[in-house]
Design a protein around this motif. Structure first.
Motif, PDB file in Angstrom:
ATOM      1  N   VAL A 190      40.929  -6.555  -6.158  1.00 43.97           N
ATOM      2  CA  VAL A 190      41.849  -7.559  -5.612  1.00 43.97           C
ATOM      3  C   VAL A 190      43.029  -6.843  -4.973  1.00 43.97           C
ATOM      4  O   VAL A 190      43.438  -5.770  -5.416  1.00 43.97           O
ATOM      5  CB  VAL A 190      42.342  -8.537  -6.695  1.00 43.97           C
ATOM      6  CG1 VAL A 190      41.194  -9.364  -7.233  1.00 43.97           C
ATOM      7  CG2 VAL A 190      43.042  -7.799  -7.824  1.00 43.97           C
ATOM      8  N   VAL A 191      43.551  -7.452  -3.924  1.00 40.46           N
ATOM      9  CA  VAL A 191      44.673  -6.874  -3.193  1.00 40.46           C
ATOM     10  C   VAL A 191      45.855  -7.822  -3.239  1.00 40.46           C
ATOM     11  O   VAL A 191      45.708  -9.027  -3.048  1.00 40.46           O
ATOM     12  CB  VAL A 191      44.281  -6.610  -1.715  1.00 40.46           C
ATOM     13  CG1 VAL A 191      45.473  -6.071  -0.931  1.00 40.46           C
ATOM     14  CG2 VAL A 191      43.118  -5.649  -1.633  1.00 40.46           C
ATOM     15  N   LYS A 192      47.046  -7.246  -3.502  1.00 41.96           N
ATOM     16  CA  LYS A 192      48.281  -8.026  -3.475  1.00 41.96           C
ATOM     17  C   LYS A 192      49.256  -7.388  -2.508  1.00 41.96           C
ATOM     18  O   LYS A 192      49.279  -6.155  -2.344  1.00 41.96           O
ATOM     19  CB  LYS A 192      48.909  -8.086  -4.863  1.00 41.96           C
ATOM     20  CG  LYS A 192      48.109  -8.909  -5.877  1.00 41.96           C
ATOM     21  CD  LYS A 192      48.841  -8.995  -7.207  1.00 41.96           C
ATOM     22  CE  LYS A 192      48.061  -9.822  -8.233  1.00 41.96           C
ATOM     23  NZ  LYS A 192      48.773  -9.903  -9.526  1.00 41.96           N
ATOM     24  N   ASN A 193      50.067  -8.240  -1.847  1.00 44.71           N
ATOM     25  CA  ASN A 193      51.056  -7.729  -0.898  1.00 44.71           C
ATOM     26  C   ASN A 193      52.360  -7.382  -1.621  1.00 44.71           C
ATOM     27  O   ASN A 193      52.440  -7.438  -2.861  1.00 44.71           O
ATOM     28  CB  ASN A 193      51.287  -8.728   0.237  1.00 44.71           C
ATOM     29  CG  ASN A 193      51.770 -10.076  -0.281  1.00 44.71           C
ATOM     30  OD1 ASN A 193      52.414 -10.185  -1.334  1.00 44.71           O
ATOM     31  ND2 ASN A 193      51.455 -11.137   0.466  1.00 44.71           N
ATOM     32  N   ASN A 194      53.405  -7.047  -0.855  1.00 45.82           N
ATOM     33  CA  ASN A 194      54.657  -6.619  -1.462  1.00 45.82           C
ATOM     34  C   ASN A 194      55.394  -7.744  -2.188  1.00 45.82           C
ATOM     35  O   ASN A 194      56.313  -7.496  -2.952  1.00 45.82           O
ATOM     36  CB  ASN A 194      55.580  -6.006  -0.399  1.00 45.82           C
ATOM     37  CG  ASN A 194      56.091  -7.020   0.594  1.00 45.82           C
ATOM     38  OD1 ASN A 194      55.303  -7.825   1.110  1.00 45.82           O
ATOM     39  ND2 ASN A 194      57.388  -6.998   0.882  1.00 45.82           N
ATOM     40  N   GLU A 195      54.952  -8.994  -1.984  1.00 45.85           N
ATOM     41  CA  GLU A 195      55.539 -10.129  -2.706  1.00 45.85           C
ATOM     42  C   GLU A 195      54.647 -10.558  -3.872  1.00 45.85           C
ATOM     43  O   GLU A 195      54.804 -11.642  -4.419  1.00 45.85           O
ATOM     44  CB  GLU A 195      55.757 -11.293  -1.741  1.00 45.85           C
ATOM     45  CG  GLU A 195      56.787 -10.965  -0.656  1.00 45.85           C
ATOM     46  CD  GLU A 195      56.993 -12.135   0.311  1.00 45.85           C
ATOM     47  OE1 GLU A 195      56.220 -13.123   0.225  1.00 45.85           O
ATOM     48  OE2 GLU A 195      57.920 -12.039   1.135  1.00 45.85           O
ATOM     49  N   ILE A 201      41.024 -10.031   1.383  1.00 45.76           N
ATOM     50  CA  ILE A 201      40.493  -8.859   2.074  1.00 45.76           C
ATOM     51  C   ILE A 201      39.023  -8.713   1.694  1.00 45.76           C
ATOM     52  O   ILE A 201      38.677  -8.756   0.510  1.00 45.76           O
ATOM     53  CB  ILE A 201      41.241  -7.575   1.652  1.00 45.76           C
ATOM     54  CG1 ILE A 201      42.746  -7.762   1.789  1.00 45.76           C
ATOM     55  CG2 ILE A 201      40.733  -6.379   2.444  1.00 45.76           C
ATOM     56  CD1 ILE A 201      43.301  -7.635   3.151  1.00 45.76           C
ATOM     57  N   PRO A 202      38.113  -8.567   2.659  1.00 47.10           N
ATOM     58  CA  PRO A 202      36.688  -8.384   2.334  1.00 47.10           C
ATOM     59  C   PRO A 202      36.473  -7.180   1.405  1.00 47.10           C
ATOM     60  O   PRO A 202      37.093  -6.121   1.594  1.00 47.10           O
ATOM     61  CB  PRO A 202      36.037  -8.150   3.695  1.00 47.10           C
ATOM     62  CG  PRO A 202      36.970  -8.793   4.679  1.00 47.10           C
ATOM     63  CD  PRO A 202      38.343  -8.585   4.131  1.00 47.10           C
ATOM     64  N   GLN A 203      35.615  -7.357   0.415  1.00 47.09           N
ATOM     65  CA  GLN A 203      35.316  -6.272  -0.521  1.00 47.09           C
ATOM     66  C   GLN A 203      34.805  -5.024   0.207  1.00 47.09           C
ATOM     67  O   GLN A 203      35.096  -3.897  -0.183  1.00 47.09           O
ATOM     68  CB  GLN A 203      34.267  -6.734  -1.543  1.00 47.09           C
ATOM     69  CG  GLN A 203      34.809  -7.679  -2.604  1.00 47.09           C
ATOM     70  CD  GLN A 203      35.811  -7.013  -3.538  1.00 47.09           C
ATOM     71  OE1 GLN A 203      35.493  -6.036  -4.217  1.00 47.09           O
ATOM     72  NE2 GLN A 203      37.033  -7.536  -3.553  1.00 47.09           N
ATOM     73  N   GLN A 204      34.068  -5.240   1.278  1.00 47.62           N
ATOM     74  CA  GLN A 204      33.534  -4.104   2.026  1.00 47.62           C
ATOM     75  C   GLN A 204      34.655  -3.229   2.573  1.00 47.62           C
ATOM     76  O   GLN A 204      34.569  -2.004   2.542  1.00 47.62           O
ATOM     77  CB  GLN A 204      32.645  -4.597   3.166  1.00 47.62           C
ATOM     78  CG  GLN A 204      31.994  -3.454   3.947  1.00 47.62           C
ATOM     79  CD  GLN A 204      31.112  -3.962   5.078  1.00 47.62           C
ATOM     80  OE1 GLN A 204      30.998  -5.166   5.285  1.00 47.62           O
ATOM     81  NE2 GLN A 204      30.485  -3.054   5.807  1.00 47.62           N
ATOM     82  N   LYS A 289      47.934  -3.933   6.945  1.00 47.82           N
ATOM     83  CA  LYS A 289      47.203  -4.437   8.104  1.00 47.82           C
ATOM     84  C   LYS A 289      45.953  -3.596   8.386  1.00 47.82           C
ATOM     85  O   LYS A 289      44.951  -4.110   8.896  1.00 47.82           O
ATOM     86  CB  LYS A 289      48.110  -4.463   9.331  1.00 47.82           C
ATOM     87  CG  LYS A 289      48.605  -3.105   9.792  1.00 47.82           C
ATOM     88  CD  LYS A 289      49.584  -3.211  10.954  1.00 47.82           C
ATOM     89  CE  LYS A 289      50.074  -1.841  11.365  1.00 47.82           C
ATOM     90  NZ  LYS A 289      51.074  -1.911  12.464  1.00 47.82           N
ATOM     91  N   ASP A 290      46.015  -2.287   8.060  1.00 49.31           N
ATOM     92  CA  ASP A 290      44.851  -1.419   8.273  1.00 49.31           C
ATOM     93  C   ASP A 290      43.704  -1.796   7.342  1.00 49.31           C
ATOM     94  O   ASP A 290      42.535  -1.645   7.698  1.00 49.31           O
ATOM     95  CB  ASP A 290      45.235   0.057   8.045  1.00 49.31           C
ATOM     96  CG  ASP A 290      46.286   0.522   9.031  1.00 49.31           C
ATOM     97  OD1 ASP A 290      46.237   0.085  10.199  1.00 49.31           O
ATOM     98  OD2 ASP A 290      47.155   1.310   8.637  1.00 49.31           O
ATOM     99  N   LEU A 291      44.051  -2.308   6.175  1.00 54.14           N
ATOM    100  CA  LEU A 291      43.023  -2.714   5.216  1.00 54.14           C
ATOM    101  C   LEU A 291      42.342  -4.007   5.643  1.00 54.14           C
ATOM    102  O   LEU A 291      41.187  -4.246   5.314  1.00 54.14           O
ATOM    103  CB  LEU A 291      43.660  -2.871   3.828  1.00 54.14           C
ATOM    104  CG  LEU A 291      42.742  -2.789   2.608  1.00 54.14           C
ATOM    105  CD1 LEU A 291      41.993  -1.463   2.587  1.00 54.14           C
ATOM    106  CD2 LEU A 291      43.543  -2.947   1.325  1.00 54.14           C
ATOM    107  N   LYS A 292      43.063  -4.793   6.410  1.00 51.33           N
ATOM    108  CA  LYS A 292      42.507  -6.066   6.874  1.00 51.33           C
ATOM    109  C   LYS A 292      41.542  -5.876   8.042  1.00 51.33           C
ATOM    110  O   LYS A 292      40.639  -6.685   8.247  1.00 51.33           O
ATOM    111  CB  LYS A 292      43.632  -7.017   7.301  1.00 51.33           C
ATOM    112  CG  LYS A 292      44.535  -7.455   6.154  1.00 51.33           C
ATOM    113  CD  LYS A 292      45.664  -8.342   6.672  1.00 51.33           C
ATOM    114  CE  LYS A 292      46.581  -8.806   5.555  1.00 51.33           C
ATOM    115  NZ  LYS A 292      47.689  -9.663   6.058  1.00 51.33           N
ATOM    116  N   ASP A 293      41.785  -4.851   8.837  1.00 52.09           N
ATOM    117  CA  ASP A 293      40.985  -4.646  10.062  1.00 52.09           C
ATOM    118  C   ASP A 293      39.559  -4.205   9.732  1.00 52.09           C
ATOM    119  O   ASP A 293      39.323  -3.512   8.752  1.00 52.09           O
ATOM    120  CB  ASP A 293      41.643  -3.587  10.963  1.00 52.09           C
ATOM    121  CG  ASP A 293      42.976  -4.095  11.490  1.00 52.09           C
ATOM    122  OD1 ASP A 293      43.196  -5.312  11.483  1.00 52.09           O
ATOM    123  OD2 ASP A 293      43.809  -3.232  11.883  1.00 52.09           O
TER     124      ASP A 293
END
Length: 293
Positions: A190-195, A201-204, A289-293
């Motif tokens: 799981v991914v969390k942002n700075n807040e 985010i896709p597991q892949q 943002k790089d993790l989202k791309d």
């Protein structure tokens, strides 16, 4: 005729004696205790389960295996190339003492580097001075003889394996909204942002990024370093499934002219300081943002 024969034998013996050079070779298997001296610095290399650095009988840390190997490879392969006019009573830059476990000296080697050369001037147990070198080595062997403790440290800074990862957090001080954390939740990440909000985010994407991470090393270590917190760029936090935790802070490196170094940055971790290359950490210190791309 006999007199000529005796004279010939005497000449051969004399010539043979002239070519009997001292043996500079030191083999790792025969050593447990080495003392290195460089000008006003002295350190000991001692061996228990592995070689470690010691000063005044205080064990500091285990030495980098590659640097230990390079050190003994030089002492194993060093060869005399000829006599030198250097005076063996003169001061030498480097002194290497091979000692017995009780501290008694077995062998003493002394060396001076030769500028812009792969050779050195050496003396063994106060012998005459000789030109010595390692065949095939294109740099001065003396680079392996430093008595600076930090040189002997293992440069490995952090080792990241997706299989053992529990949490990885990157705090970005330049763009705080690009900070994020990745945590293992049962069998997915799981991914969390700075807040501290969940990001879809896709597991892949996550697994591909984590799978691309590996071992990261320092370029060099320092005894100490005063760093202004205003120069901080990132904080990295790593926790493994086994409970081990690592925290590293990265800072801009500014030169004497107050200009930024675009190749290296400072780091601080658990009371240790040094530099790392930006390029080496490019894949690790990414934005959300790089993790989202």
């Amino acid at each position: 005729m006999k007199n000529y024969l005796f004279l010939l034998i005497a000449i051969i013996i004399t010539l043979s004696a002239c070519n009997e050079y001292p043996n500079f070779q030191v083999l790792e298997d025969n050593c447990e205790f080495i003392r290195l001296k460089l000008k006003d610095k002295t350190i000991d290399l001692k061996k228990d389960t592995a070689w470690y650095v010691s000063i005044n009988d205080t064990k500091l840390f285990y030495a980098d295996k590659n640097k230990i190997s390079a050190f003994f490879n030089v002492l194993r392969d060093i060869e005399v190339q000829g006599l030198s006019t250097h005076n063996s009573e003169s001061d030498f830059e480097y002194t290497i003492e091979v000692l017995k476990p009780n501290g008694n000296v077995k062998t003493t080697l002394k060396f001076n580097s030769v500028p812009s050369s792969s050779t050195m001037i050496g003396s063994c147990d106060n012998s005459k001075c000789y030109v010595v070198g390692v065949p095939g080595l294109n740099e001065s062997p003396s680079i392996n003889f430093t008595a600076t403790p930090e040189y002997w440290k293992n440069l490995s800074l952090i080792d990241i394996s997706a299989q053992s990862l529990s949490q990885l957090s990157i705090k970005n001080y330049i763009e705080p909204n690009q900070s994020f954390s990745v945590s293992l939740n049962v069998d997915s990440f799981v991914v969390k942002n700075n807040e501290n909000q969940f990001e879809l985010i896709p597991q892949q994407n996550i697994k591909m990024w984590l799978g691309s991470l590996s071992t990261y090393s320092a370029t060099e270590y320092y005894n100490s370093l005063e760093i202004n917190d205003s120069l901080k760029i990132y904080d990295l936090y790593l926790k493994t499934k086994y409970g081990s935790e690592t925290t590293i802070s990265f800072y801009k490196k500014i030169d004497k002219n107050n200009q930024p170094d675009f190749h290296k940055m400072y780091f601080s971790s658990n009371g240790e300081f040094g530099t790392v290359k930006y390029f080496d950490f490019d894949r690790l210190l990414i934005d959300l943002k790089d993790l989202k791309d």
